[in-house]
Design an enzyme around this catalytic site. Structure first.
Site, PDB file in Angstrom:
ATOM      1  N   HIS A 120       0.846  -1.204   0.000  1.00 42.67           N
ATOM      2  CA  HIS A 120       0.000   0.000   0.000  1.00 42.67           C
ATOM      3  C   HIS A 120       0.876   1.246   0.000  1.00 42.67           C
ATOM      4  CE1 HIS A 120      -3.194  -2.777   1.340  1.00 42.67           C
ATOM      5  NE2 HIS A 120      -4.025  -1.861   0.859  1.00 42.67           N
ATOM      6  N   LYS A 159      -0.485   4.756   4.752  1.00 44.41           N
ATOM      7  CA  LYS A 159      -1.420   3.832   5.411  1.00 44.41           C
ATOM      8  C   LYS A 159      -0.965   3.587   6.841  1.00 44.41           C
ATOM      9  CE  LYS A 159      -3.788  -0.601   4.889  1.00 44.41           C
ATOM     10  NZ  LYS A 159      -5.090  -0.011   5.256  1.00 44.41           N
TER      11      LYS A 159
END
Ligand code: NAD
Length: 265
Positions: free
Chosen positions: A152, A156
């Site tokens: 990601h 995040k």
């Protein structure tokens, strides 16, 4: 048919922005409340969505009008406040927020006895199908080692991703065990071989990666990899709106994305 009155929680976030973009052209919904974090620069500013020209971002629920469904992509604190309001007013709740502690998880489960709650760690159709394929593969190849790799963007907060954990949970249950028993999150500094039956997690963070998940089933001389790559976060927003439209007016319960996507049953 009158549009579903929708409130958006976490409206100034990345997912909030993706949802607002879709809501601009989605006549199934009327956006009636848009909640941002207290202190946000958007607080009190106008929300420009379709004909909702008089709507302004709010930092809470005190002035909220009548709502059919709340869509939440915020954080644990934001979700807890939204849940209080949904319970008090009998409003259905769709939430994609991940990284919750056990207390909030338990509160959400208890709330579903009174209101309709639909949560998914990943609202994409592709991941719903990946989950089903992984369940089948995990059960069909019980002795193959399993590792789940996720990637990601660097902002995040939680790791491994909620989706990776949900995939691990599905695979563990398919093998007659639990994620808690099977998960291996950190092998660093450990001088021992891989534990049979374990599910290892690896995490990559960087740049603008929207979300990638690979479940590896590793045998002797062969390996199966099931990969999903999201390249645009609008897929999550589309799935969440699809779920919100489906959930509005449903009876209390813990609903799943699989309940919405009938062909995947
Ligand atoms: P983000 O940080 O860009 O947005 C979160 C927003 O919530 C921020 O603007 C923050 O100010 C706001 N917020 C914090 N506390 C709040 C409160 N009390 N009330 C209202 N708003 C509040 O993050 P994001 O990428 O939009 O993701 C949000 C959550 O959704 C994360 O938990 C993420 O892991 C999850 N997520 C889930 C899916 C899915 O498909 N289920 C997809 C993407 C992200």
């Amino acid at each position: 048919m009158s549009p579903v009155r929708l409130a958006l929680n976490g409206a100034s976030g990345r997912m909030g922005g993706a949802l607002l973009s879709l809501l601009r052209n989605d006549r199934r919904f009327e956006l009636v409340h848009a909640v941002v974090e207290r202190g946000s620069i958007n607080d009190g500013q106008p929300v420009v969505v379709g004909n909702a020209t008089s709507l302004r971002y709010a930092h809470g629920w005190a002035q909220a009008p009548a709502i059919d469904v709340v869509v939440d992509f915020s954080g644990a604190g934001g979700l807890a406040s939204a849940l209080d309001h949904c319970l008090a007013q009998g409003i259905a709740l769709v939430s994609g927020t991940t990284g919750l502690d056990a207390v909030l998880e338990a509160r959400l489960a208890a709330a579903s006895e009174h209101i309709a709650v639909l949560r998914a760690a990943n609202f994409s159709l592709g991941v719903a199908l990946l989950t089903r394929l992984l369940r089948e593969a995990a059960a069909a190849l019980p002795s193959w080692d399993m590792e789940i790799v996720e990637a990601h963007h660097g902002r995040k907060l939680d790791a491994p991703s909620g989706t990776a954990l949900a995939l691990g949970h599905a695979a563990a249950v398919a093998r007659g065990t639990t994620l808690e028993a099977a998960a291996e999150h950190d092998r660093s500094g450990r001088a021992s071989e891989r534990v049979d039956g374990s599910i290892g997690f690896a995490v990559i963070r960087g740049g603008d990666i929207v979300g990638e998940h690979t479940a590896m089933l590793i045998g002797r001389g062969e390996r199966l990899e099931l990969t999903h790559r999201a390249t645009d976060r609008s897929v999550f927003a589309q799935g969440a709106l699809h779920a919100a439209h489906w959930l509005a007016g449903r009876p209390p319960g813990q609903w799943r994305l699989e309940d919405v996507i009938a062909p995947l049953r």
